[in-house]
Motif scaffolding. Structure first.
Motif, PDB file in Angstrom:
ATOM      1  N   LYS A 144       0.836  -1.205   0.000  1.00 39.36           N
ATOM      2  CA  LYS A 144       0.000   0.000   0.000  1.00 39.36           C
ATOM      3  C   LYS A 144       0.875   1.262   0.000  1.00 39.36           C
ATOM      4  CE  LYS A 144      -4.192  -1.918   0.691  1.00 39.36           C
ATOM      5  NZ  LYS A 144      -3.972  -3.277   0.220  1.00 39.36           N
ATOM      6  N   ALA A 145       0.356   2.297  -0.637  1.00 36.02           N
ATOM      7  CA  ALA A 145       0.961   3.618  -0.554  1.00 36.02           C
ATOM      8  C   ALA A 145       0.634   4.209   0.819  1.00 36.02           C
ATOM      9  CB  ALA A 145       0.415   4.505  -1.673  1.00 36.02           C
ATOM     10  N   PRO A 146       1.303   5.293   1.222  1.00 35.98           N
ATOM     11  CA  PRO A 146       1.025   5.882   2.539  1.00 35.98           C
ATOM     12  C   PRO A 146      -0.442   6.258   2.763  1.00 35.98           C
ATOM     13  CG  PRO A 146       3.078   6.767   1.670  1.00 35.98           C
ATOM     14  CD  PRO A 146       2.481   5.936   0.577  1.00 35.98           C
ATOM     15  N   ASN A 147      -1.179   6.534   1.686  1.00 34.39           N
ATOM     16  CA  ASN A 147      -2.599   6.910   1.847  1.00 34.39           C
ATOM     17  C   ASN A 147      -3.528   5.699   1.938  1.00 34.39           C
ATOM     18  OD1 ASN A 147      -2.745   5.950  -0.763  1.00 34.39           O
ATOM     19  ND2 ASN A 147      -3.370   7.890  -1.698  1.00 34.39           N
ATOM     20  N   GLY A 148      -2.951   4.486   1.928  1.00 33.59           N
ATOM     21  CA  GLY A 148      -3.753   3.276   2.080  1.00 33.59           C
ATOM     22  C   GLY A 148      -4.244   2.654   0.792  1.00 33.59           C
ATOM     23  N   SER A 149      -4.025   3.328  -0.330  1.00 29.72           N
ATOM     24  CA  SER A 149      -4.424   2.758  -1.621  1.00 29.72           C
ATOM     25  C   SER A 149      -3.348   1.802  -2.116  1.00 29.72           C
ATOM     26  CB  SER A 149      -4.643   3.869  -2.643  1.00 29.72           C
ATOM     27  OG  SER A 149      -3.405   4.465  -2.979  1.00 29.72           O
ATOM     28  N   PRO A 150      -3.666   0.930  -3.080  1.00 24.91           N
ATOM     29  CA  PRO A 150      -2.620   0.060  -3.635  1.00 24.91           C
ATOM     30  C   PRO A 150      -1.420   0.881  -4.098  1.00 24.91           C
ATOM     31  CG  PRO A 150      -4.771  -0.649  -4.428  1.00 24.91           C
ATOM     32  CD  PRO A 150      -4.992   0.653  -3.699  1.00 24.91           C
ATOM     33  N   LEU A 151      -0.239   0.364  -3.856  1.00 18.82           N
ATOM     34  CA  LEU A 151       1.003   1.084  -4.165  1.00 18.82           C
ATOM     35  C   LEU A 151       1.032   1.601  -5.600  1.00 18.82           C
ATOM     36  CD1 LEU A 151       3.961   1.717  -3.054  1.00 18.82           C
ATOM     37  CD2 LEU A 151       4.638  -0.312  -4.328  1.00 18.82           C
ATOM     38  N   VAL A 152       0.543   0.784  -6.539  1.00 21.79           N
ATOM     39  CA  VAL A 152       0.677   1.143  -7.957  1.00 21.79           C
ATOM     40  C   VAL A 152      -0.494   1.968  -8.489  1.00 21.79           C
ATOM     41  CG1 VAL A 152       2.079  -0.908  -8.390  1.00 21.79           C
ATOM     42  CG2 VAL A 152      -0.391  -1.000  -8.817  1.00 21.79           C
ATOM     43  N   GLY A 154      -2.695   4.600  -9.950  1.00 24.41           N
ATOM     44  CA  GLY A 154      -2.403   5.883 -10.566  1.00 24.41           C
ATOM     45  C   GLY A 154      -0.965   6.059 -11.004  1.00 24.41           C
ATOM     46  N   LYS A 155      -0.154   4.991 -10.890  1.00 23.39           N
ATOM     47  CA  LYS A 155       1.255   5.066 -11.255  1.00 23.39           C
ATOM     48  C   LYS A 155       1.496   4.392 -12.614  1.00 23.39           C
ATOM     49  CE  LYS A 155       3.219   6.780  -7.422  1.00 23.39           C
ATOM     50  NZ  LYS A 155       1.999   7.276  -6.793  1.00 23.39           N
ATOM     51  N   SER A 156       2.402   4.963 -13.380  1.00 21.22           N
ATOM     52  CA  SER A 156       2.836   4.322 -14.619  1.00 21.22           C
ATOM     53  C   SER A 156       3.752   3.152 -14.261  1.00 21.22           C
ATOM     54  CB  SER A 156       3.591   5.321 -15.504  1.00 21.22           C
ATOM     55  OG  SER A 156       2.732   6.369 -15.901  1.00 21.22           O
ATOM     56  N   VAL A 157       3.369   1.965 -14.704  1.00 23.27           N
ATOM     57  CA  VAL A 157       4.109   0.753 -14.347  1.00 23.27           C
ATOM     58  C   VAL A 157       4.178  -0.201 -15.538  1.00 23.27           C
ATOM     59  CG1 VAL A 157       3.627   0.768 -11.864  1.00 23.27           C
ATOM     60  CG2 VAL A 157       1.987  -0.298 -13.432  1.00 23.27           C
ATOM     61  N   THR A 158       5.113  -1.142 -15.452  1.00 28.60           N
ATOM     62  CA  THR A 158       5.163  -2.250 -16.382  1.00 28.60           C
ATOM     63  C   THR A 158       5.574  -3.500 -15.612  1.00 28.60           C
ATOM     64  OG1 THR A 158       5.938  -2.979 -18.556  1.00 28.60           O
ATOM     65  CG2 THR A 158       7.577  -1.919 -17.119  1.00 28.60           C
ATOM     66  N   GLY A 159       5.667  -4.621 -16.303  1.00 27.61           N
ATOM     67  CA  GLY A 159       6.009  -5.901 -15.705  1.00 27.61           C
ATOM     68  C   GLY A 159       5.776  -6.970 -16.758  1.00 27.61           C
ATOM     69  N   MET A 181      -2.647  -8.156 -12.613  1.00 23.22           N
ATOM     70  CA  MET A 181      -2.647  -7.694 -11.220  1.00 23.22           C
ATOM     71  C   MET A 181      -2.363  -6.197 -11.123  1.00 23.22           C
ATOM     72  SD  MET A 181      -0.303  -6.671  -8.701  1.00 23.22           S
ATOM     73  CE  MET A 181       1.268  -7.445  -9.090  1.00 23.22           C
ATOM     74  N   LEU A 182      -1.372  -5.730 -11.894  1.00 21.36           N
ATOM     75  CA  LEU A 182      -1.021  -4.310 -11.855  1.00 21.36           C
ATOM     76  C   LEU A 182      -2.202  -3.455 -12.314  1.00 21.36           C
ATOM     77  CD1 LEU A 182       2.629  -4.512 -13.246  1.00 21.36           C
ATOM     78  CD2 LEU A 182       1.963  -3.969 -10.894  1.00 21.36           C
ATOM     79  N   LYS A 183      -2.901  -3.914 -13.329  1.00 23.28           N
ATOM     80  CA  LYS A 183      -4.083  -3.189 -13.814  1.00 23.28           C
ATOM     81  C   LYS A 183      -5.212  -3.223 -12.782  1.00 23.28           C
ATOM     82  CE  LYS A 183      -3.333  -3.934 -18.792  1.00 23.28           C
ATOM     83  NZ  LYS A 183      -3.783  -4.732 -19.956  1.00 23.28           N
ATOM     84  N   GLN A 184      -5.446  -4.385 -12.187  1.00 23.02           N
ATOM     85  CA  GLN A 184      -6.513  -4.507 -11.186  1.00 23.02           C
ATOM     86  C   GLN A 184      -6.245  -3.610  -9.981  1.00 23.02           C
ATOM     87  OE1 GLN A 184      -6.583  -8.745 -10.462  1.00 23.02           O
ATOM     88  NE2 GLN A 184      -8.100  -9.138 -12.063  1.00 23.02           N
ATOM     89  N   ASN A 185      -4.971  -3.399  -9.662  1.00 22.33           N
ATOM     90  CA  ASN A 185      -4.606  -2.538  -8.534  1.00 22.33           C
ATOM     91  C   ASN A 185      -4.572  -1.060  -8.917  1.00 22.33           C
ATOM     92  OD1 ASN A 185      -4.434  -4.719  -6.857  1.00 22.33           O
ATOM     93  ND2 ASN A 185      -2.238  -4.593  -6.491  1.00 22.33           N
ATOM     94  N   GLY A 186      -5.000  -0.746 -10.132  1.00 20.95           N
ATOM     95  CA  GLY A 186      -5.106   0.648 -10.538  1.00 20.95           C
ATOM     96  C   GLY A 186      -3.872   1.230 -11.191  1.00 20.95           C
ATOM     97  N   GLY A 187      -2.909   0.355 -11.524  1.00 22.23           N
ATOM     98  CA  GLY A 187      -1.711   0.847 -12.186  1.00 22.23           C
ATOM     99  C   GLY A 187      -1.996   1.212 -13.637  1.00 22.23           C
ATOM    100  N   ASP A 188      -1.271   2.219 -14.133  1.00 19.91           N
ATOM    101  CA  ASP A 188      -1.355   2.605 -15.545  1.00 19.91           C
ATOM    102  C   ASP A 188      -0.307   1.781 -16.284  1.00 19.91           C
ATOM    103  OD1 ASP A 188      -1.644   3.816 -17.979  1.00 19.91           O
ATOM    104  OD2 ASP A 188      -0.732   5.719 -17.394  1.00 19.91           O
TER     105      ASP A 188
END
Length: 233
Positions: A144-152, A154-159, A181-188
């Motif tokens: 989790k990010a400090p605000n309690g949301s998934p770490l990724v 709103g973040k640009s990510v790959t994998g 998983m990255l998409k489900q957690n809200g990652g871009d």
């Protein structure tokens, strides 16, 4: 001298099959030498400590690179790998960044490991870089990010991409797909063509797509640490 903790898997089986897995040699060796050659202090850790399991496919001639050849002749690096520290004994305050190599092993242990999750959250919350390549971002699954949301979120990510997982015929074996998983957690999520180098930096989060991306991911981490060091002087 900046200190980097490299976290490797302790998991050695593909699901409940008798097929071996573990960490991917290129994704460890290339970043290890890029960071070491830049003058950084690299410590190796894993959930169980000691020798992490090597995915045998990453050690065959077809997967050999300059970095893997260098590792095979480097007794000091081999000793460091054989004696990884236990994640439970690691303090995030002792390190300036963390790096997660892939291989399929992290899908089973690092994705769920409480010590790893706490480490990621503490390092990220402290404004320090968190990097992962290929299946390494599996470790972000519950972080989790400090605000309690998934770490990724709103973040640009790959994998490792769903199409790459399909190409190695493990879609139905792995517990989850990294891209999904990255998409489900809200990652871009974005990616390059299969097996091409691709790394993304978004703030203190650095991710790489596949084994070919390990150097770019490590170089992005090294550059960020160098920038941090210059601003703190």
């Amino acid at each position: 001298m900046s200190k980097v903790l490299m976290v490797l898997t302790s998991h050695d089986r593909l699901s409940n099959t008798d097929r071996k897995t573990g960490f991917w040699l290129e994704e460890f060796a290339n970043p290890y030498y890029i960071l070491k050659d830049a003058g950084l202090d690299v410590t190796l850790a894993s959930p169980k400590g000691g020798q992490p399991p090597l995915d045998p496919k990453s050690d065959d001639p077809a997967s050999e690179t300059e970095a893997t050849r260098r590792f095979k002749g480097d007794k000091e690096a081999q000793s460091a790998l054989a004696n990884t520290v236990r994640l439970a004994d690691v303090s995030p305050d002792d390190y300036d960044a963390i790096f997660y190599p892939g291989g399929h092993g992290p899908l089973w242990d690092l994705a769920e490991d409480r010590d790893s999750i706490k480490l990621i959250e503490a390092v990220y919350a402290a404004g320090k870089p968190v990097a992962a390549v290929c299946h390494g971002p599996a470790a972000f699954r519950h972080a989790k990010a400090p605000n309690g949301s998934p770490l990724v979120r709103g973040k640009s990510v790959t994998g490792f991409s769903d199409t790459e997982e399909a190409a190695v015929q493990l879609t139905d074996v792995v517990p989850f797909l990294v891209e999904e998983m990255l998409k489900q957690n809200g990652g871009d999520y974005s990616k390059a063509a299969d097996w091409q180098p691709y790394a993304v930096t978004d703030g203190n989060l650095i991710t790489g797509q596949n084994p070919a991306s390990s150097a770019d991911t490590a170089k992005a981490l090294q550059a960020q640490l160098a920038a941090h060091a210059s601003t703190s002087r």
